[in-house]
Enzyme design. Structure first.
Site, PDB file in Angstrom:
ATOM      1  N   CYS A   1      -5.903 -74.122  35.428  1.00 57.64           N
ATOM      2  CA  CYS A   1      -5.715 -73.460  34.143  1.00 57.64           C
ATOM      3  C   CYS A   1      -4.298 -73.714  33.626  1.00 57.64           C
ATOM      4  O   CYS A   1      -4.104 -74.060  32.454  1.00 57.64           O
ATOM      5  CB  CYS A   1      -5.969 -71.959  34.292  1.00 57.64           C
ATOM      6  N   CYS A   2      -3.303 -73.568  34.508  1.00 60.25           N
ATOM      7  CA  CYS A   2      -1.919 -73.869  34.125  1.00 60.25           C
ATOM      8  C   CYS A   2      -1.780 -75.326  33.684  1.00 60.25           C
ATOM      9  O   CYS A   2      -1.023 -75.630  32.759  1.00 60.25           O
ATOM     10  CB  CYS A   2      -0.974 -73.596  35.294  1.00 60.25           C
TER      11      CYS A   2
ATOM     12  N   CYS B   1       3.837 -72.531  38.326  1.00 59.46           N
ATOM     13  CA  CYS B   1       2.714 -73.116  37.596  1.00 59.46           C
ATOM     14  C   CYS B   1       2.725 -74.625  37.668  1.00 59.46           C
ATOM     15  O   CYS B   1       1.749 -75.273  37.313  1.00 59.46           O
ATOM     16  CB  CYS B   1       2.741 -72.666  36.140  1.00 59.46           C
TER      17      CYS B   1
ATOM     18  N   CYS C   1      -1.864 -63.228  33.614  1.00 57.14           N
ATOM     19  CA  CYS C   1      -1.127 -63.554  34.831  1.00 57.14           C
ATOM     20  C   CYS C   1       0.228 -62.855  34.911  1.00 57.14           C
ATOM     21  O   CYS C   1       1.105 -63.260  35.681  1.00 57.14           O
ATOM     22  CB  CYS C   1      -0.928 -65.066  34.932  1.00 57.14           C
TER      23      CYS C   1
ATOM     24  N   CYS D   1       1.545 -65.999  30.735  1.00 51.36           N
ATOM     25  CA  CYS D   1       0.306 -65.690  30.035  1.00 51.36           C
ATOM     26  C   CYS D   1      -0.121 -64.252  30.348  1.00 51.36           C
ATOM     27  O   CYS D   1       0.166 -63.727  31.424  1.00 51.36           O
ATOM     28  CB  CYS D   1      -0.787 -66.668  30.439  1.00 51.36           C
TER      29      CYS D   1
END
Length: 259
Positions: free
Chosen positions: A124-125, A234, A209, A206
């Site tokens: 996702c990162c 990340c 997170c 984000c």
């Protein structure tokens, strides 16, 4: 109480640390004319760097990542920062993830994929942060970050000057600053900051997170709090090798040729 009230303190040596940071930025800008950018996360440290760059008219571009998963307060800070420095003509470059990649990732893995495994969280990162960052840095030979040694054990050995995994010069101009220094500067120069810092979020990423930290927890305890401490990056800051021939503490940035 506000973050300024909680943290801002004038400490011994601050003026020297400020002067050193400003010289590092000036040297970096001179060594990489037109090819250097501050990659701002819009956190307190990067807001300090933005103010220094704009206040002193340094030829360093300023870019940020709008991941599509930021807190509203973070996204709103982009426009508020531009408004604060409108007289100086500040325009922040905004890089977003590719819509198709985000849609496909969510479709295949769900909205909560980051909680399922480290691999999925890093994927996702990769989509939301690393790929847009690569576009930000594509034509640049150097970039500035707000990394500080105090932020975490993993960052405790960060040099003021290093290289990333593509060989670009990485300028960590605040490595020796304390949290009190950061907020003392913000208070002194009325630097706009993310109101989430007032809610005990020293490190803001984000929204899914990031959480507030408790008294006594490390700065980055609120980032990916469900993971092991050693995994809490990340991918933006995984390579911090000092640049060849440079001191780990006070690098001669101007001595390095543009890459």
């Amino acid at each position: 109480m506000s973050a300024i009230g909680l943290y801002a303190r004038a400490t011994a040596g601050f003026d020297d640390r400020l002067a050193t940071t400003l010289q590092i930025l000036r040297d970096a800008a001179a060594a990489h004319p037109g090819r250097i950018v501050l990659a701002t996360s819009l956190g307190a440290e990067d807001q300090v760097l933005t103010d220094l760059i704009v206040r002193h008219g340094l030829p360093i571009a300023i870019g940020t990542l709008e991941t599509g998963a930021l807190h509203p307060q973070t996204a709103e800070l982009i426009g508020r920062t531009e408004a604060r420095y409108a007289d100086q003509g500040l325009k922040i470059e905004v890089y977003r993830p590719k819509t198709e990649a985000v849609i496909e990732f969510v479709r295949n893995n769900g909205e909560r994929a980051m909680y399922e495994s480290i691999d999925l969280r890093k994927a996702c990162c990769g989509i939301r942060k690393l790929e847009p960052l690569a576009r930000m840095l594509a034509e640049r030979s150097a970039w500035v970050t707000g990394l500080r040694r105090e932020q975490s054990d993993a960052r405790g050995v960060v040099a003021a000057l290093g290289t990333d995994d593509q060989g670009r010069v990485k300028v960590n101009a605040l490595v020796d600053w304390t949290w009190a220094d950061v907020w003392h500067y913000i208070s002194t120069f009325e630097v706009p900051y993310n109101p989430l810092h007032d809610e005990f979020m020293p490190s803001i990423g984000c929204a899914p997170c990031t959480r507030a930290i408790a008294v006594g927890e490390p700065f980055r305890a609120g980032r990916w709090w469900w993971e092991d401490e050693k995994a809490k990056e990340c991918g933006l800051h995984v390579s911090q090798a000092p640049a060849a021939g440079a001191s780990a503490d006070l690098p001669a940035v101007s001595a390095l040729p543009p890459r």
